[in-house]
Design a protein around this motif. Structure first.
Motif, PDB file in Angstrom:
ATOM      1  N   VAL A  12       0.810  -1.214   0.000  1.00 52.60           N
ATOM      2  CA  VAL A  12       0.000   0.000   0.000  1.00 52.60           C
ATOM      3  C   VAL A  12       0.848   1.271   0.000  1.00 52.60           C
ATOM      4  O   VAL A  12       0.577   2.222  -0.721  1.00 52.60           O
ATOM      5  CB  VAL A  12      -1.013  -0.031   1.170  1.00 52.60           C
ATOM      6  CG1 VAL A  12      -0.291  -0.104   2.494  1.00 52.60           C
ATOM      7  CG2 VAL A  12      -1.923   1.160   1.120  1.00 52.60           C
ATOM      8  N   GLY A  13       1.925   1.243   0.785  1.00 50.73           N
ATOM      9  CA  GLY A  13       2.785   2.424   0.834  1.00 50.73           C
ATOM     10  C   GLY A  13       3.425   2.699  -0.508  1.00 50.73           C
ATOM     11  O   GLY A  13       3.503   3.848  -0.966  1.00 50.73           O
ATOM     12  N   GLN A  14       3.874   1.633  -1.132  1.00 49.07           N
ATOM     13  CA  GLN A  14       4.534   1.812  -2.431  1.00 49.07           C
ATOM     14  C   GLN A  14       3.573   2.376  -3.460  1.00 49.07           C
ATOM     15  O   GLN A  14       3.915   3.246  -4.251  1.00 49.07           O
ATOM     16  CB  GLN A  14       5.085   0.482  -2.928  1.00 49.07           C
ATOM     17  CG  GLN A  14       6.138  -0.079  -2.002  1.00 49.07           C
ATOM     18  CD  GLN A  14       6.743  -1.342  -2.566  1.00 49.07           C
ATOM     19  OE1 GLN A  14       7.033  -1.394  -3.743  1.00 49.07           O
ATOM     20  NE2 GLN A  14       6.931  -2.334  -1.724  1.00 49.07           N
ATOM     21  N   ILE A  15       2.346   1.855  -3.398  1.00 47.55           N
ATOM     22  CA  ILE A  15       1.372   2.337  -4.373  1.00 47.55           C
ATOM     23  C   ILE A  15       1.070   3.803  -4.135  1.00 47.55           C
ATOM     24  O   ILE A  15       0.975   4.593  -5.071  1.00 47.55           O
ATOM     25  CB  ILE A  15       0.107   1.459  -4.320  1.00 47.55           C
ATOM     26  CG1 ILE A  15       0.437   0.133  -5.001  1.00 47.55           C
ATOM     27  CG2 ILE A  15      -1.051   2.132  -5.008  1.00 47.55           C
ATOM     28  CD1 ILE A  15      -0.616  -0.901  -4.850  1.00 47.55           C
ATOM     29  N   PHE A  16       0.998   4.164  -2.855  1.00 47.42           N
ATOM     30  CA  PHE A  16       0.773   5.579  -2.573  1.00 47.42           C
ATOM     31  C   PHE A  16       1.914   6.426  -3.099  1.00 47.42           C
ATOM     32  O   PHE A  16       1.714   7.494  -3.680  1.00 47.42           O
ATOM     33  CB  PHE A  16       0.587   5.787  -1.062  1.00 47.42           C
ATOM     34  CG  PHE A  16      -0.846   5.952  -0.702  1.00 47.42           C
ATOM     35  CD1 PHE A  16      -1.417   7.223  -0.745  1.00 47.42           C
ATOM     36  CD2 PHE A  16      -1.635   4.870  -0.363  1.00 47.42           C
ATOM     37  CE1 PHE A  16      -2.745   7.383  -0.455  1.00 47.42           C
ATOM     38  CE2 PHE A  16      -2.967   5.030  -0.077  1.00 47.42           C
ATOM     39  CZ  PHE A  16      -3.526   6.279  -0.111  1.00 47.42           C
ATOM     40  N   THR A  17       3.107   5.924  -2.897  1.00 46.09           N
ATOM     41  CA  THR A  17       4.265   6.669  -3.403  1.00 46.09           C
ATOM     42  C   THR A  17       4.181   6.836  -4.912  1.00 46.09           C
ATOM     43  O   THR A  17       4.461   7.908  -5.451  1.00 46.09           O
ATOM     44  CB  THR A  17       5.553   5.924  -3.026  1.00 46.09           C
ATOM     45  OG1 THR A  17       5.508   5.661  -1.636  1.00 46.09           O
ATOM     46  CG2 THR A  17       6.764   6.745  -3.352  1.00 46.09           C
ATOM     47  N   LEU A  18       3.779   5.743  -5.575  1.00 45.23           N
ATOM     48  CA  LEU A  18       3.669   5.847  -7.039  1.00 45.23           C
ATOM     49  C   LEU A  18       2.630   6.891  -7.429  1.00 45.23           C
ATOM     50  O   LEU A  18       2.852   7.691  -8.347  1.00 45.23           O
ATOM     51  CB  LEU A  18       3.286   4.485  -7.625  1.00 45.23           C
ATOM     52  CG  LEU A  18       4.387   3.437  -7.581  1.00 45.23           C
ATOM     53  CD1 LEU A  18       3.864   2.104  -8.101  1.00 45.23           C
ATOM     54  CD2 LEU A  18       5.571   3.891  -8.408  1.00 45.23           C
ATOM     55  N   PHE A  19       1.521   6.922  -6.707  1.00 41.59           N
ATOM     56  CA  PHE A  19       0.508   7.923  -7.018  1.00 41.59           C
ATOM     57  C   PHE A  19       1.039   9.328  -6.778  1.00 41.59           C
ATOM     58  O   PHE A  19       0.788  10.246  -7.554  1.00 41.59           O
ATOM     59  CB  PHE A  19      -0.754   7.671  -6.194  1.00 41.59           C
ATOM     60  CG  PHE A  19      -1.544   6.490  -6.689  1.00 41.59           C
ATOM     61  CD1 PHE A  19      -1.483   6.141  -8.031  1.00 41.59           C
ATOM     62  CD2 PHE A  19      -2.321   5.738  -5.830  1.00 41.59           C
ATOM     63  CE1 PHE A  19      -2.202   5.053  -8.496  1.00 41.59           C
ATOM     64  CE2 PHE A  19      -3.036   4.651  -6.296  1.00 41.59           C
ATOM     65  CZ  PHE A  19      -2.978   4.309  -7.630  1.00 41.59           C
TER      66      PHE A  19
ATOM     67  N   ALA B 135       2.882  14.409  -8.647  1.00 42.47           N
ATOM     68  CA  ALA B 135       3.970  15.385  -8.652  1.00 42.47           C
ATOM     69  C   ALA B 135       4.357  15.737 -10.081  1.00 42.47           C
ATOM     70  O   ALA B 135       4.612  16.904 -10.399  1.00 42.47           O
ATOM     71  CB  ALA B 135       5.176  14.821  -7.899  1.00 42.47           C
ATOM     72  N   ALA B 136       4.385  14.713 -10.935  1.00 43.32           N
ATOM     73  CA  ALA B 136       4.744  14.987 -12.332  1.00 43.32           C
ATOM     74  C   ALA B 136       3.701  15.895 -12.957  1.00 43.32           C
ATOM     75  O   ALA B 136       4.043  16.884 -13.633  1.00 43.32           O
ATOM     76  CB  ALA B 136       4.845  13.683 -13.114  1.00 43.32           C
ATOM     77  N   ALA B 137       2.433  15.589 -12.703  1.00 41.97           N
ATOM     78  CA  ALA B 137       1.378  16.432 -13.251  1.00 41.97           C
ATOM     79  C   ALA B 137       1.488  17.841 -12.721  1.00 41.97           C
ATOM     80  O   ALA B 137       1.384  18.821 -13.466  1.00 41.97           O
ATOM     81  CB  ALA B 137       0.011  15.844 -12.899  1.00 41.97           C
ATOM     82  N   GLU B 138       1.765  17.936 -11.423  1.00 43.52           N
ATOM     83  CA  GLU B 138       1.880  19.245 -10.793  1.00 43.52           C
ATOM     84  C   GLU B 138       3.026  20.035 -11.399  1.00 43.52           C
ATOM     85  O   GLU B 138       2.909  21.220 -11.694  1.00 43.52           O
ATOM     86  CB  GLU B 138       2.096  19.050  -9.286  1.00 43.52           C
ATOM     87  CG  GLU B 138       2.303  20.328  -8.529  1.00 43.52           C
ATOM     88  CD  GLU B 138       3.394  20.191  -7.490  1.00 43.52           C
ATOM     89  OE1 GLU B 138       3.845  19.051  -7.247  1.00 43.52           O
ATOM     90  OE2 GLU B 138       3.818  21.224  -6.956  1.00 43.52           O
ATOM     91  N   ALA B 139       4.148  19.328 -11.601  1.00 42.72           N
ATOM     92  CA  ALA B 139       5.310  20.015 -12.184  1.00 42.72           C
ATOM     93  C   ALA B 139       4.963  20.544 -13.568  1.00 42.72           C
ATOM     94  O   ALA B 139       5.253  21.694 -13.902  1.00 42.72           O
ATOM     95  CB  ALA B 139       6.495  19.058 -12.260  1.00 42.72           C
ATOM     96  N   ALA B 140       4.304  19.700 -14.372  1.00 43.37           N
ATOM     97  CA  ALA B 140       3.990  20.123 -15.733  1.00 43.37           C
ATOM     98  C   ALA B 140       3.085  21.338 -15.717  1.00 43.37           C
ATOM     99  O   ALA B 140       3.350  22.351 -16.365  1.00 43.37           O
ATOM    100  CB  ALA B 140       3.342  18.976 -16.495  1.00 43.37           C
ATOM    101  N   ILE B 141       1.999  21.249 -14.919  1.00 40.93           N
ATOM    102  CA  ILE B 141       1.051  22.365 -14.869  1.00 40.93           C
ATOM    103  C   ILE B 141       1.718  23.610 -14.302  1.00 40.93           C
ATOM    104  O   ILE B 141       1.638  24.711 -14.856  1.00 40.93           O
ATOM    105  CB  ILE B 141      -0.172  21.983 -14.007  1.00 40.93           C
ATOM    106  CG1 ILE B 141      -1.020  20.943 -14.729  1.00 40.93           C
ATOM    107  CG2 ILE B 141      -0.989  23.197 -13.674  1.00 40.93           C
ATOM    108  CD1 ILE B 141      -1.931  21.527 -15.760  1.00 40.93           C
ATOM    109  N   GLY B 142       2.428  23.420 -13.195  1.00 45.40           N
ATOM    110  CA  GLY B 142       3.083  24.558 -12.553  1.00 45.40           C
ATOM    111  C   GLY B 142       4.039  25.245 -13.493  1.00 45.40           C
ATOM    112  O   GLY B 142       4.076  26.482 -13.579  1.00 45.40           O
ATOM    113  N   LEU B 143       4.794  24.450 -14.226  1.00 43.36           N
ATOM    114  CA  LEU B 143       5.778  25.075 -15.109  1.00 43.36           C
ATOM    115  C   LEU B 143       5.116  25.755 -16.281  1.00 43.36           C
ATOM    116  O   LEU B 143       5.567  26.814 -16.711  1.00 43.36           O
ATOM    117  CB  LEU B 143       6.770  24.023 -15.588  1.00 43.36           C
ATOM    118  CG  LEU B 143       7.638  23.563 -14.429  1.00 43.36           C
ATOM    119  CD1 LEU B 143       8.443  22.359 -14.820  1.00 43.36           C
ATOM    120  CD2 LEU B 143       8.556  24.688 -13.989  1.00 43.36           C
TER     121      LEU B 143
END
Lengths: 188, 108, 372, 182, 156, 328
Positions: free
Chosen positions: B65-72, B77-85
């Motif tokens: 479960v922890g790993q899956i959360f990390t993956l999410f 984070a990737a989406a956030e980076a793209a939008i933020g940038l």
């Protein structure tokens, strides 16, 4: 005290030969990676030049990937490298090149108070969380959880399949949205 | 407890995460530029990921479960980076600056 | 891929291409204002190897200027010397024996092939392919060896004299030249398969660097650049000089106006040159190579004389204003690449830098010839 | 024949009644040739050439039409040439130091097989050389005029960017002037 | 759609043709000369720097008329001479005649443009081209040739 | 766990040696190969066949002064070459050269190689930006957009294979292809008839990912001088060079493992490390051969190739193969 902590510093010298040395080596590597993470983090949040901050962030992420490896999850470690360093950091560095070409302009703190204020806030948060972490007793399982790619895959497509789909939608929207925003004001 | 055995201790990871989180907060408070703030927020995200991973290994009954959360978190984070940038670039195009103090169109 | 782009002010930066840059083939500098990969504005800066050949032409006697002409364009030197000797011969009314003219044409065309070969190699190298240059140089070496055996020099031939030639060609040269023609035709086929057919090469040139016929006219572009824009202009045909009217050859013209058209023109010109050489070798008359009576000192009568010749790069003009002395009063060199290059500033606007450099390569620049 | 039409329109530039111009012109041309043949030292002919249109023998001189005019009429002449579809071959100068004049020479030629080379000359006083630019009509003249400015110091009125091209950026000398001492 | 695939296919085909050509060349022998270990002979007419030609008795043929000096575009030849008296037998009686004898013949090879006008202008066939091309030095002085000296060295 | 980390450390040392040696002699091979293609001998003076040329070059690079340009960001300038070399070496750790010769066999070996390969983009960016050179920055931007857009078809192709074989372990991938040429992934089978196309896509992507001609836009020497390493001299340049060639070896190894049966013999006999090396060096030869035959593509041609041709086809291949796997 953590029950899983069985090997002591004395055990390092008296340990059963090669394995002892190997444990020590693992410990040294862990320390190095810990240091990498922290140094990278410090660079990331204090460097005056943004590109250096990104480089620090990448360094920190590499360290974090190694820490994930120590946490028995090589899969997540690799994903950390692939996504955070290979994609996020590169994207940020890319954006810095596009948006802030005059890198010579050093970026200082926003006001006279913000430095100390930030330090105090961050210090308090850190202290609080550390205290919480140290003082709480966690019910540690006797068995280490080994990361298994197969298990993750099964879980992702069964228990968390809805979230998985939602995440992909979020990503899709993010891609389209960022394209729309970034292309705005540019006819080509 | 040996210094060379830190990696088998849950607290090490929690404290590391706390420190990274603190760094992220510090950066978020002191940074003046949007990109700088974004970098700091990534630190915060990674700190929380470390916590998830650490608990996953040491305490969680479910090994994934922890790993899956990390993956999410990574995906977000990737989406956030793209939008933020992309927002950063759009802001730069309009204001010729990514300094948060220059972006004061609504401030009377 | 070029097209109208809206430039945000403050987003551009200046990129100095040259004076030392792999694509400029010499010391040429182009100050480009870039918006990312796109060129907003370009300004060419010349003069890094300016040697004032025109002043030298005024300070030296006519024969003494001869070596200078080879140094204008070291790749197609004979064409330029040809222009000079023709101009002085026109000015002072020297008759040239027919054999000498035939040999001049043969050697000039050989030199043109050599020049185009080198251009071909260098152009493909501009586009990133290194190997064709080596093949081209191999063929070019054959020509240079041949010319060296006749003229005594590899690049700066200084072979023509007023009224004739420095020395006669021998049977060995003729044999080698005859052997060269089939060899070169085979090589051209090889280049076609290796380079012309290549999809990457074609994608890089098709539609890139359009130069309209009107633009050519306004800028005075000549040679393969004009012929790639659908202008049927070749000084050899339009204003026949020397013994060119005796030869049967075609002027390749392409209407596409792009870099690929200029490439085709030059490749086809090599074939046409081979035809001229072939005919020249067949028709080569016997006889002297210098006129019987030739003034000892060359002093053209007062007047203003102009001679244009078609060199490998275009129409090379030479203006001699004579005041009746043994030095020219004014010695003007109209170099073709100077005009061809002058349209680069306008032509490359809005292009990507890779395409702009492909365009620059297709102009076939020889910097000493621009700077003179 | 393009040559005739261009000749016609270029002659229209000169206000003088045509026969007079013709007369002077042929005289001058003949004088040139005669001198050439006899190889006389060019002492007598130091008068500046009169303005006008000369039809030349291509085989001897390498061009067909030789026009000399005042700087003021230059643009009109170049426009005629431009309309007729000529391309700009080159622009250059000649320093006639004995006559205290600088000459600017414009060479034009054609792309088609109707061969006709036109030379337009204009003279300007050596002390204050000034000629209107033709770079508005022929953008290619831009570089040629800059080069002429480099070598002779002739100012081209209205030139967009008259800075040294071939000479160093800070050059203040004009090497092709006959009194130039390096 | 058909055009899309046919373009891909033709593109790949053209690439394959190119690869075939370079592959064939791969097995052909090399055409270059490994220069410092192997040199090529210069052709008969190769124009190197100039050398004096000697008479049968070893003296230079040059009569120091200075034509080459005048013909040289770059002024790289400088020669000096002195006049010496010598006796010849003309119709049985000895006569004293003057003759110029070359004392120095310097070639400043740094400015020479190898045009060959000096050799061409010489009416006495006294100079010729050397076939030497391995000329390299980092000092300017090495290219100020004293041709008279070189002639003597050649003879000795 | 701990033992493996010690193993990994030792393996890294061996990998460094292997990578360095490979880089040095691949340069030699590249120059000899180019020479043969261009009908000249190539380096042939130092030692027999010029074999001593690489050590001489290496010595020269090491003894040269490291010049840091005035305006450069010193820290980034120094870090970038290391970042170019280190991930390449890390990738060597997981590559199985034969059944027994592998430093650290991981069950997610493919993923690990891609994770480390993605660090290369970062090093190019830092090098271009850190050296404060316009050519460097332009080249960096190009190289990164190229790397990112070619990672996509490459990963999709890998996913197709992983889907087919059901494993991400490089050793298992090879084991699945043992027993002769007809078992290789390259050969189309009933459930995966488009494998040759996938191989072609993967091959092209490898060329692009390793910044090899005709996709060497990051160092397009005729327009961007030397691209992102314009300002690098001495060992900084040497590290970039070694990193590039190490990446080539990794790319060739990956192709060999994924498509060409790894260390398996084409005839099914005597599998072993020599077969593996033979295959990767043949692939590297083909890289060299391609480099010296074709001109360079343009940046938009490159991106068009990726987005308009490679990605659609590889996606189609993925779906098609998935469908067929479900059927059969």
């Amino acid at each position: 005290m953590n029950p899983s902590d069985t090997t002591t510093i004395i055990g390092f010298f008296t340990g059963d030969g090669f394995a002892g040395y190997a444990d020590a080596a693992a410990g040294v590597v862990f320390l190095i990676m810990l240091a990498t993470t922290l140094v990278g983090g410090i660079i990331a949040c204090t460097a005056e030049r943004l590109v250096r901050a990104v480089a620090g962030l990448a360094l920190s992420f590499i360290g974090v990937a190694a820490i994930y490896y120590f946490l028995n999850s090589p899969f997540v470690a690799m994903m950390q490298l692939l996504i955070y360093v290979g994609a996020v950091c590169v994207t940020i560095a890319f954006a810095i090149m596009l948006a802030a070409p005059e890198d010579t302009k050093k970026i200082g703190p926003s006001g006279p108070l913000s430095g100390p204020l930030g330090l105090v806030t961050a210090g308090l948060v850190t202290m609080g969380m550390t205290g919480l972490a140290v003082n709480t007793t966690f019910s540690v399982l006797p068995k280490e959880n080994m990361g298994s790619v197969k298990l993750i895959g099964i879980e992702l497509l069964t228990t968390y399949s809805m979230v998985f789909e939602l995440v992909s939608i979020v990503l899709l929207i993010a891609i389209i949205g960022s394209l729309v925003i970034a292309r705005h004001g540019r006819s080509k | 407890m040996s210094i060379l055995n830190l990696h088998n201790n849950l607290n090490t990871y929690l404290i590391l995460a706390a420190i990274l989180f603190g760094m992220g907060v510090y950066g978020l408070v002191t940074r003046r530029t949007l990109v700088g703030m974004l970098i700091s927020s990534e630190l915060i995200l990674v700190a929380s990921s470390i916590n998830f991973m650490a608990f996953n290994r040491f305490t969680a009954p479910d090994p994934t479960v922890g790993q899956i959360f990390t993956l999410f978190i990574m995906a977000i984070a990737a989406a956030e980076a793209a939008i933020g940038l992309s927002i950063t670039i759009a802001v730069y195009r309009n204001y010729k600056s990514v300094d948060t103090e220059d972006l004061v169109d609504l401030k009377g | 891929m070029s097209g109208p782009i809206h430039i945000q002010p403050g987003e551009t930066f200046i990129l100095n291409v040259g004076p030392q840059h792999p694509a400029t083939h010499g010391v040429l500098r182009v100050k480009m204002e870039m918006d990312g990969e796109y060129i907003v504005k370009a300004e060419t800066v010349l003069g890094y190897i300016h040697r004032m050949h025109e002043l030298m032409g005024e300070n030296r006697t006519y024969p003494q200027v001869l070596p200078n002409l080879s140094r204008l364009d070291y790749l197609g030197a004979l064409g330029y010397t040809h222009g000079h000797v023709l101009a002085v011969e026109r000015a002072s009314g020297i008759e040239v024996p027919e054999r000498a003219e035939y040999i001049r044409v043969i050697t000039v065309e050989l030199n043109r092939v050599a020049s185009h070969l080198f251009w071909f190699g260098a152009f493909v190298m501009d586009l990133g392919g290194f190997t064709p240059l080596m093949y081209a140089i191999e063929d070019r070496e054959y020509i240079l060896d041949m010319l060296e055996a006749v003229t005594g020099s590899r690049l700066t031939y200084c072979y023509y004299r007023f009224g004739g030639l420095y020395n006669d060609i021998d049977d060995e040269f003729i044999d080698r030249a005859r052997a060269f023609i089939p060899r070169m035709r085979k090589s051209l086929k090889k280049y076609d398969a290796l380079v012309t057919g290549n999809i990457i090469f074609r994608k890089r040139l098709e539609g890139i660097g359009p130069i309209s016929a009107e633009m050519c006219r306004k800028y005075g572009a000549t040679g393969p650049v004009a012929r790639g824009s659908g202008i049927n202009f070749d000084v050899r045909k339009n204003e026949p000089y020397s013994v060119y009217p005796e030869f049967d050859f075609d002027v390749p013209v392409y209407d596409e106006c792009d870099s690929l058209a200029r490439y085709y023109v030059r490749m086809e010109e090599m074939e046409q040159s081979l035809r001229i050489i072939e005919q020249g070798l067949d028709k080569l008359p016997e006889g002297p190579i210098m006129p019987k009576k030739k003034p000892k000192l060359i002093k053209p009568p007062v007047g203003d004389y102009y001679q244009a010749v078609e060199t490998a790069r275009g129409s090379f003009g030479i203006r001699i204003v004579s005041d009746g002395t043994k030095n020219a009063y004014r010695f003007k060199l109209r170099s073709p690449t100077y005009s061809n290059m002058s349209l680069f500033d306008e032509a490359c606007e809005g292009m990507m830098i890779m395409d702009a450099l492909a365009l620059m390569g297709s102009l076939d620049l020889v910097i000493p010839e621009i700077d003179r | 024949m393009i040559k005739d039409t261009v000749l016609q329109s270029l002659r229209g530039l000169f206000p003088d009644p045509e026969p007079v111009v013709e007369e002077i012109v042929t005289e001058a041309a003949e004088g040139d040739e005669a001198e050439g043949e006899k190889k006389k030292p060019a002492k007598k002919k130091k008068e500046p050439r009169n303005n006008g249109v000369i039809e030349h023998d291509y085989a001897q001189y390498g061009y067909d039409i030789d026009v000399q005019l005042d700087p003021g009429e230059l643009l009109a002449a170049v426009m005629i040439i431009d309309k007729a579809g000529f391309f700009l071959e080159s622009v250059t100068g000649v320093d006639w130091i004995k006559e205290e004049q600088l000459e600017v020479v414009y060479d034009f030629s054609r792309y088609d097989f109707d061969t006709c080379r036109v030379v337009i000359r204009t003279r300007t006083p050596r002390a204050k050389p000034k000629v209107p630019t033709i770079s508005k009509i022929y953008p290619g003249a831009n570089w040629h005029e800059r080069e002429t400015h480099d070598f002779f110091g002739i100012k081209f009125d209205g030139h967009p960017h008259l800075v040294p091209l071939l000479l160093p950026e800070d050059a203040d000398f004009h090497p092709l002037l006959k009194d130039f001492k390096p | 759609m058909g055009a899309y695939f046919s373009e891909i296919f033709r593109g790949l085909q053209s690439l394959a043709i190119g690869l075939g050509i370079t592959f064939k060349e791969f097995f052909k022998p090399v055409v270059t000369v490994p220069y410092p270990y192997e040199t090529i002979k210069m052709s008969e007419r190769f124009r190197g720097h100039i050398e004096l030609i000697e008479n049968e008795d070893g003296t230079p043929k040059c009569v120091a008329c200075g034509m080459c000096q005048r013909a040289c575009p770059s002024g790289c030849i400088s020669l000096a001479s002195k006049s010496v008296k010598y006796e010849v037998e003309v119709k049985g009686e000895m006569k004293t005649k003057k003759k110029k004898v070359l004392t120095t013949y310097d070639l400043n090879f740094t400015t020479c443009s190898l045009c060959g006008q000096c050799v061409e202008s010489c009416n006495f066939d006294a100079i010729t081209f050397s076939k030497e091309y391995n000329l390299a030095s980092d000092r300017k002085e090495d290219f100020h040739f004293d041709l008279l000296n070189r002639l003597e060295e050649r003879n000795s | 766990m701990s033992l493996t980390i010690l193993n990994a450390v030792i393996a890294v040392v061996i990998a460094i040696a292997f990578a360095a040696l490979n880089a040095a002699y691949l340069v030699w091979a590249e120059r000899r190969g180019a020479g043969r293609i261009q009908r000249r001998p190539g380096p042939n003076v130092n030692g027999p066949l010029g074999l001593l040329q690489p050590p001489a070059d290496g010595l020269k690079l090491m003894t040269k002064q490291l010049i840091i340009p005035g305006g450069a960001d010193k820290a980034l300038f120094m870090v970038a070459p290391v970042l170019a070399m280190a991930p390449a070496i890390m990738s060597f750790v997981t590559i199985p050269f034969s059944e027994n010769i592998v430093a650290r066999s991981m069950n997610i070996g493919v993923l690990m190689i891609f994770a480390f390969a993605s660090l290369g983009a970062m090093s190019i960016l830092l090098a271009g930006w850190g050296s404060r050179n316009k050519y460097g920055v332009m080249a960096a931007v190009r190289a990164v957009s190229q790397n990112i857009s070619y990672e996509i078809p490459m990963l999709i192709t890998v996913i197709t294979i992983v889907m087919m074989t059901g494993t991400m372990d490089l050793k298992e991938l090879v084991a699945g292809q043992s027993g002769g040429i007809w078992n290789w992934n390259l050969v189309p089978s009933l459930s995966s008839p488009l494998m040759p196309v996938a191989f072609l896509i993967f091959f092209i992507c490898t060329l692009a990912e390793t910044n090899r001609a005709p996709f060497d836009l990051g160092e397009a020497e005729s327009e961007l001088v030397a691209g992102f390493h314009t300002e690098y001299g001495s060992m900084g340049f040497g590290l970039f060079f070694m990193g590039e060639y190490a990446n080539i070896v990794i790319g060739a190894s990956l192709i060999t493992i994924l498509f060409l049966g790894g260390w398996g013999c084409p005839l099914g006999l005597f599998p072993g490390v020599w077969w593996f090396l033979l295959k990767i060096y043949l692939l590297i030869f083909s890289f060299i051969w391609i480099r010296w035959t074709f001109p360079r593509t343009t940046i938009y041609g490159l991106l068009n190739l990726s987005w308009k041709i490679l990605i659609p086809i590889s996606l189609f291949n993925l779906l098609f193969t998935a469908g067929l796997l479900k059927v059969f």
